[in-house]
Design an enzyme around this catalytic site. Structure first.
Site, PDB file in Angstrom:
ATOM      1  N   SER A 124       0.818  -1.214   0.000  1.00  0.00           N
ATOM      2  CA  SER A 124       0.000   0.000   0.000  1.00  0.00           C
ATOM      3  C   SER A 124       0.850   1.262   0.000  1.00  0.00           C
ATOM      4  CB  SER A 124      -0.899  -0.005   1.247  1.00  0.00           C
ATOM      5  OG  SER A 124      -1.507   1.245   1.453  1.00  0.00           O
ATOM      6  N   GLU A 126       0.194   3.686   1.722  1.00  0.00           N
ATOM      7  CA  GLU A 126       0.236   4.159   3.107  1.00  0.00           C
ATOM      8  C   GLU A 126       1.555   3.804   3.785  1.00  0.00           C
ATOM      9  OE1 GLU A 126      -1.951   6.012   4.937  1.00  0.00           O
ATOM     10  OE2 GLU A 126      -3.173   6.321   3.145  1.00  0.00           O
ATOM     11  N   TYR A 150      -2.044   0.680  10.387  1.00  0.00           N
ATOM     12  CA  TYR A 150      -2.249  -0.004   9.111  1.00  0.00           C
ATOM     13  C   TYR A 150      -0.998   0.084   8.241  1.00  0.00           C
ATOM     14  CZ  TYR A 150      -3.821  -0.665   4.283  1.00  0.00           C
ATOM     15  OH  TYR A 150      -3.940  -1.069   2.973  1.00  0.00           O
TER      16      TYR A 150
END
Length: 330
Positions: A124, A126, A150
């Site tokens: 990801s 992120e 996360y």
């Protein structure tokens, strides 16, 4: 020989699009289903009879071994995760169990049952988190500085995938996917939250939308495009990691403007900033450089930002109208 694929997270947005894509390519498609999933089988209901589903859980090593042995896949696509970033703040340990250690358990199942299986890990954007000063786009060489539980869990999953590739010779790839959306996106995600609110306000069902940081910038693409990139990674002669992104970023404010103005609504009259929705630590700006994927995979997006958001608005408008008609008939 017909290719077989196993998809974890098959009931999610990406899993449903990937299942459709692989079926179109002639694959036999298997899916890992966690019976306690809140999403159910809604997103893949239209594929009933064309998929083989197996009960399993990324937190249970034994179930993963059984599923891989039963499916005997040529390719495994590990898409399952606790994938809602704000939710990782309220359940950080659960996020780590699934999003981080779940990857390790799946890789162990592959290594134990058949190390020739090709493995895709859903990494990801992120993971990048805090931008590098002076660097406006992130690529495969950009350092990771995650800003949420996360993001931290995804970094572990990414690095353990590289570790198994280098240590055991497994054909393991990670796709570092930037935000990708569709009408199948969960209602808790900001894009769908905005497009559904715009539709409901247009129909007179709601009057207000509350959001957090309107200035956060993200690189948003279409999920249907991004699952094609996953498949392309596993068709190469050598495993590697790839950033998948559009190369253009937009603020949440722009997202709101496109969705609301498309329906002739004034965002200022309906959108409110709610401090309770601000995150403890936020990522201000993410924008991906997918030059490597374009050059090596021949991949590129087919849908721009405005097309994506208006498609989602149209889908939500149609859904809310159907729901209203069904409610009236009931």
């Amino acid at each position: 020989m017909q290719r077989r694929a196993l998809i974890t997270g098959i009931t999610g947005q990406d899993g449903s699009y990937l299942a459709e894509f692989l079926l179109e390519q002639g694959y036999e498609v298997h899916g890992l289903v966690r019976r306690t999933s809140t999403q159910g089988l809604t997103r893949i209901a239209h594929l009933a009879g064309r998929l083989t589903l197996h009960d399993g859980d990324l937190c249970d090593q034994g179930s993963l071994l059984r599923v891989v042995q039963a499916a005997r896949p040529h390719e495994v696509y590990n898409l399952a995760a606790q994938s809602w970033v704000p939710g990782s703040w309220t359940a950080p340990a659960a996020t780590a169990e699934v999003t981080a250690l779940g990857v390790l358990r799946m890789l162990e199942a592959v290594r134990t049952v058949d190390p020739t299986i090709r493995f895709y890990q859903a990494s990801s954007s992120e993971m990048f988190g805090l931008p590098v000063p002076g660097q406006h786009m992130q690529n495969e060489q950009t350092r990771f500085w995650p800003r949420s539980p996360y993001g931290v869990a995804k970094v572990f999953g990414h690095h353990i995938t590289v570790n198994y590739r280098e240590s055991y010779g497994i054909f393991a790839c990670s796709g570092i996917l930037f935000n990708h959306e569709s009408p199948r996106r969960g209602l808790q995600f900001v894009t769908r939250k905005v497009t559904r609110a715009a539709a409901r306000i247009k129909l007179g069902l709601d009057q207000e939308l509350r959001l957090g940081n309107l200035d956060a910038r993200r690189d948003w693409g279409y999920a249907g495009d991004y699952v094609r990139a996953m498949w392309l990674m596993l068709q190469q002669t050598e495993p590697d990691d790839y950033v998948i992104a559009t190369g253009q970023s937009h603020t949440v404010r722009e997202l709101v403007e496109v969705a609301f103005e498309y329906l002739g609504l004034d965002p200022a009259a309906h959108v409110r900033v709610d401090p309770a929705l601000l995150r403890p630590a936020d990522v201000a700006h993410l924008c991906g450089d997918a030059a490597k994927a374009r050059a090596r995979l021949g991949w590129q997006p087919t849908m721009n930002f405005a097309q994506l958001i208006t498609m989602m608005v149209d889908a939500d408008l149609a859904h809310e109208r159907r729901a209203g008609n069904e409610g009236g008939q009931a």
